[in-house]
Design a protein around this motif. Sequence first.
Motif, PDB file in Angstrom:
ATOM      1  N   LEU A 186       0.803  -1.214   0.000  1.00 48.55           N
ATOM      2  CA  LEU A 186       0.000   0.000   0.000  1.00 48.55           C
ATOM      3  C   LEU A 186       0.841   1.272   0.000  1.00 48.55           C
ATOM      4  N   GLN A 187       0.234   2.346  -0.464  1.00 48.58           N
ATOM      5  CA  GLN A 187       0.855   3.658  -0.372  1.00 48.58           C
ATOM      6  C   GLN A 187       0.914   4.115   1.085  1.00 48.58           C
ATOM      7  N   TYR A 188       1.906   4.934   1.380  1.00 48.49           N
ATOM      8  CA  TYR A 188       1.992   5.534   2.711  1.00 48.49           C
ATOM      9  C   TYR A 188       0.827   6.500   2.865  1.00 48.49           C
ATOM     10  N   PRO A 189      -0.003   6.336   3.908  1.00 46.69           N
ATOM     11  CA  PRO A 189      -1.208   7.153   4.016  1.00 46.69           C
ATOM     12  C   PRO A 189      -0.994   8.555   4.554  1.00 46.69           C
ATOM     13  N   GLY A 190       0.246   8.931   4.873  1.00 42.93           N
ATOM     14  CA  GLY A 190       0.545  10.319   5.160  1.00 42.93           C
ATOM     15  C   GLY A 190       0.814  10.691   6.598  1.00 42.93           C
ATOM     16  N   SER A 191       0.501   9.804   7.534  1.00 41.71           N
ATOM     17  CA  SER A 191       0.682  10.168   8.940  1.00 41.71           C
ATOM     18  C   SER A 191       0.610   8.924   9.808  1.00 41.71           C
ATOM     19  N   ALA A 192       0.969   9.093  11.085  1.00 41.40           N
ATOM     20  CA  ALA A 192       0.842   8.002  12.048  1.00 41.40           C
ATOM     21  C   ALA A 192      -0.617   7.587  12.198  1.00 41.40           C
ATOM     22  N   GLU A 193      -1.509   8.579  12.228  1.00 41.10           N
ATOM     23  CA  GLU A 193      -2.934   8.273  12.348  1.00 41.10           C
ATOM     24  C   GLU A 193      -3.438   7.516  11.132  1.00 41.10           C
ATOM     25  N   GLY A 194      -2.950   7.907   9.967  1.00 40.65           N
ATOM     26  CA  GLY A 194      -3.334   7.203   8.754  1.00 40.65           C
ATOM     27  C   GLY A 194      -2.868   5.766   8.755  1.00 40.65           C
ATOM     28  N   CYS A 195      -1.651   5.527   9.246  1.00 43.86           N
ATOM     29  CA  CYS A 195      -1.130   4.158   9.319  1.00 43.86           C
ATOM     30  C   CYS A 195      -1.957   3.303  10.273  1.00 43.86           C
ATOM     31  N   ALA A 196      -2.304   3.875  11.405  1.00 45.65           N
ATOM     32  CA  ALA A 196      -3.138   3.142  12.356  1.00 45.65           C
ATOM     33  C   ALA A 196      -4.487   2.809  11.755  1.00 45.65           C
ATOM     34  N   ALA A 197      -5.045   3.733  10.965  1.00 45.35           N
ATOM     35  CA  ALA A 197      -6.332   3.486  10.316  1.00 45.35           C
ATOM     36  C   ALA A 197      -6.219   2.374   9.282  1.00 45.35           C
ATOM     37  N   VAL A 198      -5.107   2.347   8.543  1.00 45.86           N
ATOM     38  CA  VAL A 198      -4.891   1.270   7.567  1.00 45.86           C
ATOM     39  C   VAL A 198      -4.786  -0.071   8.274  1.00 45.86           C
ATOM     40  N   THR A 199      -4.034  -0.108   9.364  1.00 50.72           N
ATOM     41  CA  THR A 199      -3.887  -1.361  10.110  1.00 50.72           C
ATOM     42  C   THR A 199      -5.237  -1.848  10.617  1.00 50.72           C
ATOM     43  N   ALA A 200      -6.060  -0.936  11.100  1.00 52.04           N
ATOM     44  CA  ALA A 200      -7.390  -1.320  11.563  1.00 52.04           C
ATOM     45  C   ALA A 200      -8.242  -1.834  10.405  1.00 52.04           C
ATOM     46  N   ALA A 201      -8.157  -1.160   9.255  1.00 55.00           N
ATOM     47  CA  ALA A 201      -8.941  -1.571   8.091  1.00 55.00           C
ATOM     48  C   ALA A 201      -8.487  -2.925   7.563  1.00 55.00           C
ATOM     49  N   ALA A 202      -7.182  -3.200   7.668  1.00 53.52           N
ATOM     50  CA  ALA A 202      -6.650  -4.475   7.176  1.00 53.52           C
ATOM     51  C   ALA A 202      -7.071  -5.647   8.052  1.00 53.52           C
ATOM     52  N   ASN A 203      -7.490  -5.374   9.276  1.00 51.35           N
ATOM     53  CA  ASN A 203      -8.110  -6.397  10.130  1.00 51.35           C
ATOM     54  C   ASN A 203      -7.237  -7.643  10.293  1.00 51.35           C
ATOM     55  N   GLY A 204      -5.963  -7.411  10.578  1.00 49.85           N
ATOM     56  CA  GLY A 204      -5.056  -8.533  10.815  1.00 49.85           C
ATOM     57  C   GLY A 204      -4.286  -8.996   9.601  1.00 49.85           C
ATOM     58  N   VAL A 205      -4.640  -8.520   8.422  1.00 51.19           N
ATOM     59  CA  VAL A 205      -3.892  -8.864   7.209  1.00 51.19           C
ATOM     60  C   VAL A 205      -2.636  -7.994   7.157  1.00 51.19           C
ATOM     61  N   PRO A 206      -1.446  -8.585   7.010  1.00 54.01           N
ATOM     62  CA  PRO A 206      -0.216  -7.786   7.005  1.00 54.01           C
ATOM     63  C   PRO A 206      -0.128  -6.886   5.780  1.00 54.01           C
ATOM     64  N   TRP A 207       0.411  -5.687   5.982  1.00 54.87           N
ATOM     65  CA  TRP A 207       0.591  -4.762   4.865  1.00 54.87           C
ATOM     66  C   TRP A 207       1.988  -4.184   4.879  1.00 54.87           C
ATOM     67  N   ALA A 208       2.517  -3.978   3.688  1.00 56.26           N
ATOM     68  CA  ALA A 208       3.833  -3.366   3.515  1.00 56.26           C
ATOM     69  C   ALA A 208       3.656  -2.036   2.808  1.00 56.26           C
ATOM     70  N   VAL A 209       4.478  -1.065   3.173  1.00 57.76           N
ATOM     71  CA  VAL A 209       4.395   0.258   2.565  1.00 57.76           C
ATOM     72  C   VAL A 209       5.331   0.310   1.363  1.00 57.76           C
ATOM     73  N   LEU A 210       4.875   0.907   0.273  1.00 59.47           N
ATOM     74  CA  LEU A 210       5.684   1.027  -0.940  1.00 59.47           C
ATOM     75  C   LEU A 210       6.317   2.407  -0.996  1.00 59.47           C
ATOM     76  N   SER A 211       7.407   2.515  -1.784  1.00 60.86           N
ATOM     77  CA  SER A 211       8.187   3.760  -1.735  1.00 60.86           C
ATOM     78  C   SER A 211       7.638   4.860  -2.635  1.00 60.86           C
ATOM     79  N   ALA A 212       6.905   4.520  -3.690  1.00 63.67           N
ATOM     80  CA  ALA A 212       6.217   5.512  -4.535  1.00 63.67           C
ATOM     81  C   ALA A 212       7.137   6.602  -5.072  1.00 63.67           C
ATOM     82  N   GLY A 213       8.414   6.295  -5.245  1.00 62.14           N
ATOM     83  CA  GLY A 213       9.318   7.239  -5.880  1.00 62.14           C
ATOM     84  C   GLY A 213       9.884   8.322  -4.990  1.00 62.14           C
ATOM     85  N   VAL A 214       9.592   8.310  -3.682  1.00 59.95           N
ATOM     86  CA  VAL A 214      10.175   9.326  -2.800  1.00 59.95           C
ATOM     87  C   VAL A 214      11.656   9.021  -2.582  1.00 59.95           C
ATOM     88  N   ASP A 215      12.406   9.995  -2.085  1.00 58.50           N
ATOM     89  CA  ASP A 215      13.831   9.775  -1.846  1.00 58.50           C
ATOM     90  C   ASP A 215      14.028   8.859  -0.632  1.00 58.50           C
TER      91      ASP A 215
END
Length: 298
Positions: free
Chosen positions: A207-236
Motif C-alpha cells: 500500500l501507499q503511505y497514508p501520510g501520517s501516524a494516524e493514517g497508518c493506524a487506520a490502515v492497520t485497523a482496516a486491514a483487520n489482521g492482514v499484514p501490509w507493507a508500505v511502498l516507496s512511490a518514488g520518494v527519496d
Amino acid sequence: MNPLTTIERRGMSAISTPGGKMLIVAADQRNGMKAAMKDAPGGAAAISKAELAEAKADLLRYLANNAPAILLDPEVALPGVVDDGVLARGTSLVVGLDASGFETVDGLRYTGLVPGVTAKTVRELGGDVAKMLWYTRPDRQDVTSRVADEMRSLIKECTDEGVLLIVELLTYQLEGETDEDYAAKFAGLVADGAKLAVECGAKVLKLQYPGSAEGCAAVTAAANGVPWAVLSAGVDHETFLGQVATAMAGGAGGAMAGRSLWKDSLSISPDLRRDYLTNRALPRLRELADVVDGANRP
C-alpha cells in the motif's frame, strides 16, 4: 483476517527478514526504469528490451541478492535471471503479474495481467510468491464492482495453486477532482482500499503511505489482521525511511522499495552501475532493513 494456508506461510517467510518483517526490492517497473535510464548522461532516446533486462540483472546481482526477496516482471526479467543463475539461492522471487499501464473506463482505471501469465506460471518462472496491482477508488467501488470481482478471482486462483498473492493497491486522482479534494480524501482512500481488498480475500497488502501516524493506524485497523507493507512511490531514500518507521510503529508489516533504493544507480552510464549499486543502493537497503526490523527505529 484471512488466514494463510501452510504453503502460503512458507511464501510469507520467504519474503521476510529474520525478524519476520517483509522486505522486498521492487524491480518490476518497466516504463519507470526506462525513464531513469534515459536520464543517464548520453542516455539513448529509446531503451531496448535487452538493455532493460541487463539493468534488472544488475539490480539483482549487486543489490537485491542481499535482500530477502526481489519483485520482477515476466515481460523483461524472467525467466532470464533464473536461467542465467543471477538470482542467488537465498533470495526469493516475487513475480509481478500486472502488465504495464492501465485502461480507463467511465473515469476509473483498470489493470490487466501480463499475457500468458497465471498463478501456475509463477512456479514455472521460478517464483515463490506473486504480486498483482489494482488501481482503486473505494469511494466509487465496492465489493460488487469490477475491480472487486477481479481481486476475488485472482486471489482464489492463486490460493488454489498454492501461490501467495501480494495485492498491491494504488489510489489516484479522478479527472476533474481538485488537488485539495484528493489530498483531503487520500488517507481514507488508502484505508478503505485495504478494507475492500481484505473483504475480497486478500492475505497480504502492498500500500501507499497514508501520510501520517494516524493514517497508518487506520490502515492497520482496516486491514483487520492482514499484514501490509508500505511502498516507496518514488520518494527519496531518507523520506522513505521516515515513512517506513512511522508505518511500522502504526502496525505495518514491512516495506517494498524500488526507486528510493536504485533510481540514481540507473541514471548513470552502465559502466558505473555496479559502483553505484554497491556503494549507494546497498547501504540504503541495509538502513531500510534496520528500520523494518526495529534496530534503527525511533
